[in-house]
Design a protein around this motif. Structure first.
Motif, PDB file in Angstrom:
ATOM      1  N   TYR A  74       0.697  -1.210   0.088  1.00  0.00           N
ATOM      2  CA  TYR A  74       0.115  -0.048  -0.082  1.00  0.00           C
ATOM      3  C   TYR A  74       0.754   1.406   0.051  1.00  0.00           C
ATOM      4  O   TYR A  74       0.271   2.227  -0.258  1.00  0.00           O
ATOM      5  N   ALA A 151     -16.609  -1.213   2.383  1.00  0.00           N
ATOM      6  CA  ALA A 151     -16.325  -0.127   1.076  1.00  0.00           C
ATOM      7  C   ALA A 151     -14.679   0.218   1.271  1.00  0.00           C
ATOM      8  O   ALA A 151     -13.872   0.155   0.087  1.00  0.00           O
ATOM      9  N   GLN A 152     -14.341   0.543   2.280  1.00  0.00           N
ATOM     10  CA  GLN A 152     -12.902   1.011   2.494  1.00  0.00           C
ATOM     11  C   GLN A 152     -11.952  -0.031   2.343  1.00  0.00           C
ATOM     12  O   GLN A 152     -10.854  -0.068   1.511  1.00  0.00           O
ATOM     13  N   GLN A 154     -12.448  -3.041   0.377  1.00  0.00           N
ATOM     14  CA  GLN A 154     -12.610  -3.060  -1.135  1.00  0.00           C
ATOM     15  C   GLN A 154     -11.641  -2.266  -1.783  1.00  0.00           C
ATOM     16  O   GLN A 154     -10.888  -2.602  -2.677  1.00  0.00           O
ATOM     17  N   ASP A 155     -11.913  -0.908  -1.514  1.00  0.00           N
ATOM     18  CA  ASP A 155     -11.025  -0.005  -1.981  1.00  0.00           C
ATOM     19  C   ASP A 155      -9.544  -0.198  -2.015  1.00  0.00           C
ATOM     20  O   ASP A 155      -8.712   0.032  -2.841  1.00  0.00           O
ATOM     21  N   GLU A 156      -9.104  -0.694  -0.912  1.00  0.00           N
ATOM     22  CA  GLU A 156      -7.716  -1.219  -0.279  1.00  0.00           C
ATOM     23  C   GLU A 156      -7.256  -2.143  -1.319  1.00  0.00           C
ATOM     24  O   GLU A 156      -6.144  -2.400  -1.671  1.00  0.00           O
ATOM     25  N   VAL A 158      -8.538  -3.212  -4.321  1.00  0.00           N
ATOM     26  CA  VAL A 158      -8.421  -2.537  -5.639  1.00  0.00           C
ATOM     27  C   VAL A 158      -6.966  -1.855  -5.680  1.00  0.00           C
ATOM     28  O   VAL A 158      -6.408  -1.823  -6.771  1.00  0.00           O
ATOM     29  N   GLN A 159      -6.683  -0.846  -4.762  1.00  0.00           N
ATOM     30  CA  GLN A 159      -5.446   0.055  -4.899  1.00  0.00           C
ATOM     31  C   GLN A 159      -4.310  -1.053  -4.803  1.00  0.00           C
ATOM     32  O   GLN A 159      -3.316  -0.580  -5.455  1.00  0.00           O
ATOM     33  N   LYS A 214     -14.319  -5.778  -8.864  1.00  0.00           N
ATOM     34  CA  LYS A 214     -13.662  -4.464  -9.057  1.00  0.00           C
ATOM     35  C   LYS A 214     -12.353  -4.693  -9.386  1.00  0.00           C
ATOM     36  O   LYS A 214     -11.592  -3.570 -10.311  1.00  0.00           O
TER      37      LYS A 214
END
Length: 359
Positions: A74, A151-152, A154-156, A158-159, A214
């Protein structure tokens, strides 16, 4: 091995590999400060003769770092560290996917960096203990994730997938197995939610299907794989009544995404006979079958010979045999794994196993 299907080249719409052998993901705990380093690059580079390498589990966030010294993906520093590994593997003609794993409730707060928090689908403590800087401790009781937390996370994921491509990986594997966060949502023993992420089969598989969709959209479905482990009780997973129905539904839904592969871990003696093959047959694409219960060359050869578009992932023998493909080819004896150095810091038991050339 003459006329070996296992050692022959493999080609699909997503993968172009030198052989049918996959190096399975295995935690080695050499990422000091959670950042990939030079010895990790050397370790993976030495094993580039595998058709495909899948890295050890790598966290997409501070919250996912439940074990000490596991890598993450990350930060800019972590991306730069992983670039050393992908360069080493590609220089030797290999292919490598990054496995993305959030530990969820399989964690202790002592193992998380500042700002990290132990979270899970439900506030249910996992049985057993985990190693920490202060010795073995019971797993921390997780905080139940809110919709915003989901949601956070999932975003992590994807990133982290985007970061993996930036670091030079050929693709990523979503770790939805072995009792970690993604499987915690699937399993009724760890997920007792009453909202859209709990209860029914459709709801319990929602988290996994959403992150897979995603990630496939973000980096390409041809660069996205997923790992599952039906009937595994590892990390306090429950074998629940609707397990076969749940995984059949999950695989059928994954078919619409045209993924690079489905990786199935056969690490449980409780898997009904033939079930993984039946499940694999429902997947419209490449299936990686994992040995799980033991390395058996004849069994691996049989799997790839009888199942079109299949690969076999091998774990422990790759730890102690960096030139495993050469040893299989020549019928040479394998080095034994030193269990005492599986997770210890440094090069011992990591870079010290001999190849045939320098034995």
């Amino acid at each position: 091995m003459k006329n070996s299907k296992l050692l022959s080249a493999f080609k699909s719409n997503s993968l172009n590999l030198n052989n049918h052998v996959v190096m399975a993901p295995m935690t080695r705990s050499r990422a000091t400060g959670n950042t990939p380093n030079d010895i990790m690059a050397r370790y993976y580079g030495l094993r580039s003769s595998a058709g495909l390498i899948i890295t050890e589990a790598t966290s997409p966030s501070k919250n996912g770092l439940g074990y000490p010294n596991i890598p993450a993906a990350y930060s800019n520093e972590q991306i730069a560290g992983w670039k050393k590994t992908t360069d080493a593997v590609h220089k030797n003609g290999g292919k490598i996917f990054l496995q993305i794993m959030h530990t969820g409730r399989i964690a202790h707060i002592l193992n998380l960096p500042e700002g990290g928090e132990v979270v899970a689908p439900s506030a249910i403590q996992a049985a057993g203990e985990i190693f920490t800087s202060e010795g073995a401790k019971e797993h921390s009781i997780p905080r139940e994730m809110t919709i915003a937390d989901i949601a956070q996370a999932q975003d992590e994921f994807v990133q982290a997938a985007r970061n993996a491509i930036e670091a030079g990986f050929d693709g990523v594997e979503i770790h939805a197995a072995n009792g970690y966060l993604a499987e915690q949502f699937i399993n009724t023993g760890a997920n007792q939610r009453s909202d859209n992420y709990g209860g029914s089969t459709e709801n319990r598989t929602r988290f996994v299907l959403e992150i897979t969709t995603k990630i496939a959209k973000a980096i390409g479905s041809n660069k996205t794989g997923i790992r599952i482990s039906p009937f595994s009780e590892f990390n306090d997973m429950l074998i629940f009544d609707t397990m076969q129905e749940t995984y059949t539904y999950l695989v059928e839904q994954l078919n619409s995404l045209d993924l690079a592969y489905l990786h199935m871990a056969g690490m449980s003696a409780k898997i009904p006979e033939g079930y993984l093959q039946e499940l694999g047959a429902k997947f419209n694409g490449t299936v990686i079958y994992n040995g799980g219960l033991g390395y058996d060359l004849e069994r691996a050869e049989k799997i790839v010979s009888e199942n079109e578009d299949s690969l076999v992932s091998i774990g422990f023998p790759f730890i102690s045999n960096p030139d495993l493909i050469a040893r299989i080819t020549e019928g040479a004896e394998l080095n034994e794994v030193d269990q005492n150095t599986m997770y210890t810091p440094g090069e011992e038991g990591y870079l010290t196993y001999p190849t045939l050339e320098n034995a």
